[in-house]
Design a protein around this motif. Structure first.
Motif, PDB file in Angstrom:
ATOM      1  N   ARG A  64       0.821  -1.214   0.000  1.00 41.88           N
ATOM      2  CA  ARG A  64       0.000   0.000   0.000  1.00 41.88           C
ATOM      3  C   ARG A  64       0.853   1.261   0.000  1.00 41.88           C
ATOM      4  N   PHE A  65       1.950   1.247   0.731  1.00 43.18           N
ATOM      5  CA  PHE A  65       2.758   2.449   0.889  1.00 43.18           C
ATOM      6  C   PHE A  65       4.034   2.453   0.044  1.00 43.18           C
ATOM      7  N   SER A  66       4.164   1.525  -0.868  1.00 41.00           N
ATOM      8  CA  SER A  66       5.301   1.516  -1.782  1.00 41.00           C
ATOM      9  C   SER A  66       5.042   2.488  -2.916  1.00 41.00           C
ATOM     10  N   ARG A  67       5.966   3.379  -3.107  1.00 41.17           N
ATOM     11  CA  ARG A  67       5.827   4.361  -4.191  1.00 41.17           C
ATOM     12  C   ARG A  67       6.268   3.787  -5.531  1.00 41.17           C
ATOM     13  N   TYR A  68       7.102   2.759  -5.485  1.00 43.17           N
ATOM     14  CA  TYR A  68       7.638   2.156  -6.699  1.00 43.17           C
ATOM     15  C   TYR A  68       7.322   0.673  -6.679  1.00 43.17           C
ATOM     16  N   LYS A  69       6.793   0.161  -7.774  1.00 41.43           N
ATOM     17  CA  LYS A  69       6.370  -1.245  -7.831  1.00 41.43           C
ATOM     18  C   LYS A  69       7.312  -2.102  -8.669  1.00 41.43           C
ATOM     19  N   ASN A  70       7.856  -1.540  -9.705  1.00 43.39           N
ATOM     20  CA  ASN A  70       8.702  -2.251 -10.646  1.00 43.39           C
ATOM     21  C   ASN A  70      10.088  -2.480 -10.022  1.00 43.39           C
ATOM     22  N   PRO A  71      10.592  -3.722 -10.039  1.00 47.07           N
ATOM     23  CA  PRO A  71      11.909  -3.998  -9.449  1.00 47.07           C
ATOM     24  C   PRO A  71      13.032  -3.135 -10.020  1.00 47.07           C
ATOM     25  N   ASP A  72      12.994  -2.834 -11.321  1.00 54.92           N
ATOM     26  CA  ASP A  72      14.019  -1.967 -11.913  1.00 54.92           C
ATOM     27  C   ASP A  72      13.925  -0.552 -11.349  1.00 54.92           C
ATOM     28  N   ALA A  73      12.713  -0.066 -11.157  1.00 53.07           N
ATOM     29  CA  ALA A  73      12.526   1.268 -10.586  1.00 53.07           C
ATOM     30  C   ALA A  73      13.036   1.316  -9.155  1.00 53.07           C
ATOM     31  N   VAL A  74      12.779   0.262  -8.404  1.00 54.49           N
ATOM     32  CA  VAL A  74      13.251   0.184  -7.014  1.00 54.49           C
ATOM     33  C   VAL A  74      14.777   0.258  -6.980  1.00 54.49           C
ATOM     34  N   ARG A  75      15.426  -0.485  -7.854  1.00 56.45           N
ATOM     35  CA  ARG A  75      16.884  -0.475  -7.939  1.00 56.45           C
ATOM     36  C   ARG A  75      17.396   0.907  -8.326  1.00 56.45           C
ATOM     37  N   GLN A  76      16.739   1.550  -9.286  1.00 57.30           N
ATOM     38  CA  GLN A  76      17.148   2.879  -9.737  1.00 57.30           C
ATOM     39  C   GLN A  76      17.006   3.924  -8.627  1.00 57.30           C
ATOM     40  N   VAL A  77      15.949   3.818  -7.844  1.00 61.49           N
ATOM     41  CA  VAL A  77      15.742   4.768  -6.750  1.00 61.49           C
ATOM     42  C   VAL A  77      16.904   4.670  -5.764  1.00 61.49           C
ATOM     43  N   MET A 127      18.143  15.739  -7.358  1.00 58.98           N
ATOM     44  CA  MET A 127      17.819  14.424  -6.811  1.00 58.98           C
ATOM     45  C   MET A 127      16.314  14.172  -6.913  1.00 58.98           C
ATOM     46  N   LEU A 128      15.515  15.146  -6.531  1.00 59.02           N
ATOM     47  CA  LEU A 128      14.050  14.993  -6.576  1.00 59.02           C
ATOM     48  C   LEU A 128      13.550  14.861  -8.011  1.00 59.02           C
ATOM     49  N   ASN A 129      14.157  15.602  -8.934  1.00 60.52           N
ATOM     50  CA  ASN A 129      13.768  15.490 -10.346  1.00 60.52           C
ATOM     51  C   ASN A 129      14.090  14.103 -10.894  1.00 60.52           C
ATOM     52  N   ASP A 130      15.257  13.564 -10.524  1.00 59.06           N
ATOM     53  CA  ASP A 130      15.624  12.210 -10.959  1.00 59.06           C
ATOM     54  C   ASP A 130      14.616  11.183 -10.437  1.00 59.06           C
ATOM     55  N   LEU A 131      14.222  11.346  -9.184  1.00 62.34           N
ATOM     56  CA  LEU A 131      13.236  10.422  -8.602  1.00 62.34           C
ATOM     57  C   LEU A 131      11.885  10.554  -9.282  1.00 62.34           C
ATOM     58  N   SER A 132      11.479  11.779  -9.594  1.00 57.94           N
ATOM     59  CA  SER A 132      10.169  11.966 -10.226  1.00 57.94           C
ATOM     60  C   SER A 132      10.137  11.364 -11.627  1.00 57.94           C
ATOM     61  N   LEU A 133      11.280  11.359 -12.310  1.00 59.17           N
ATOM     62  CA  LEU A 133      11.336  10.731 -13.637  1.00 59.17           C
ATOM     63  C   LEU A 133      11.096   9.243 -13.542  1.00 59.17           C
ATOM     64  N   ILE A 134      11.650   8.615 -12.529  1.00 56.97           N
ATOM     65  CA  ILE A 134      11.429   7.170 -12.342  1.00 56.97           C
ATOM     66  C   ILE A 134       9.958   6.913 -12.091  1.00 56.97           C
ATOM     67  N   LYS A 135       9.352   7.700 -11.220  1.00 55.55           N
ATOM     68  CA  LYS A 135       7.936   7.514 -10.892  1.00 55.55           C
ATOM     69  C   LYS A 135       7.055   7.733 -12.127  1.00 55.55           C
ATOM     70  N   ARG A 136       7.407   8.720 -12.920  1.00 51.58           N
ATOM     71  CA  ARG A 136       6.614   9.060 -14.101  1.00 51.58           C
ATOM     72  C   ARG A 136       6.625   7.933 -15.134  1.00 51.58           C
ATOM     73  N   PHE A 137       7.766   7.255 -15.274  1.00 49.06           N
ATOM     74  CA  PHE A 137       7.892   6.236 -16.306  1.00 49.06           C
ATOM     75  C   PHE A 137       7.685   4.821 -15.792  1.00 49.06           C
ATOM     76  N   GLU A 138       7.252   4.702 -14.547  1.00 43.32           N
ATOM     77  CA  GLU A 138       7.038   3.368 -13.991  1.00 43.32           C
ATOM     78  C   GLU A 138       5.728   2.787 -14.478  1.00 43.32           C
TER      79      GLU A 138
END
Length: 138
Positions: A64-77, A127-138
């Motif tokens: 429920r509280f995971s912001r990233y679901k994709n394993p690749d996105a988790v690794r990138q974060v 840093m925040l922009n890099d994180l938002s890019l991951i979230k946007r493309f997940e």
């Protein structure tokens, strides 16, 4: 940490044992628990029989509280946040809460502006922009 010093997370005074501890973001815990659940499901005719209530509730919580679901996105974060020499708990707070502005990030983790590392606002913004890019493309 000596008995004279008071703990203060804003100044990264949290005790050596906590500073050295490996922390996991909710999304990382979710991947681990989902993997374990799949193992139980494959080895048992009734996986719910093998899963404790605590396990089930823990899995529900981190999903429920995971912001990233994709394993690749988790690794990138983790990779992105690791570039900024953050303490483990700082990395996890930022990875879990995903602040959108520099002000939010500093309010959540004041120590990113202290303790000699003093990231400037531009570095935090990047840093925040890099994180938002991951979230946007997940």
């Amino acid at each position: 940490m000596s008995g004279e010093e008071e703990e203060n997370a804003a100044e990264l005074k949290i005790g050596d044992e906590f500073l050295k501890a490996k922390c996991l973001m909710n999304c990382e815990v979710s991947l681990i628990l989902e993997h374990k659940y799949e193992q139980l499901r494959q080895t048992s005719e009734d996986p719910m029989n093998q899963v404790s209530q605590v396990f089930e509730k823990s899995l529900q919580y981190v999903k429920r509280f995971s912001r990233y679901k994709n394993p690749d996105a988790v690794r990138q974060v983790r990779e992105i946040l690791s570039r900024y020499q953050l303490a483990e708990f700082e990395l996890c707070v930022l990875g879990n809460l995903c602040p959108e502005t520099v002000e939010e990030a500093i309010a959540m983790v004041p120590s990113i502006k202290t303790k000699g590392r003093a990231h400037d606002d531009e570095a935090i913004e990047k840093m925040l922009n890099d994180l938002s890019l991951i979230k946007r493309f997940e």
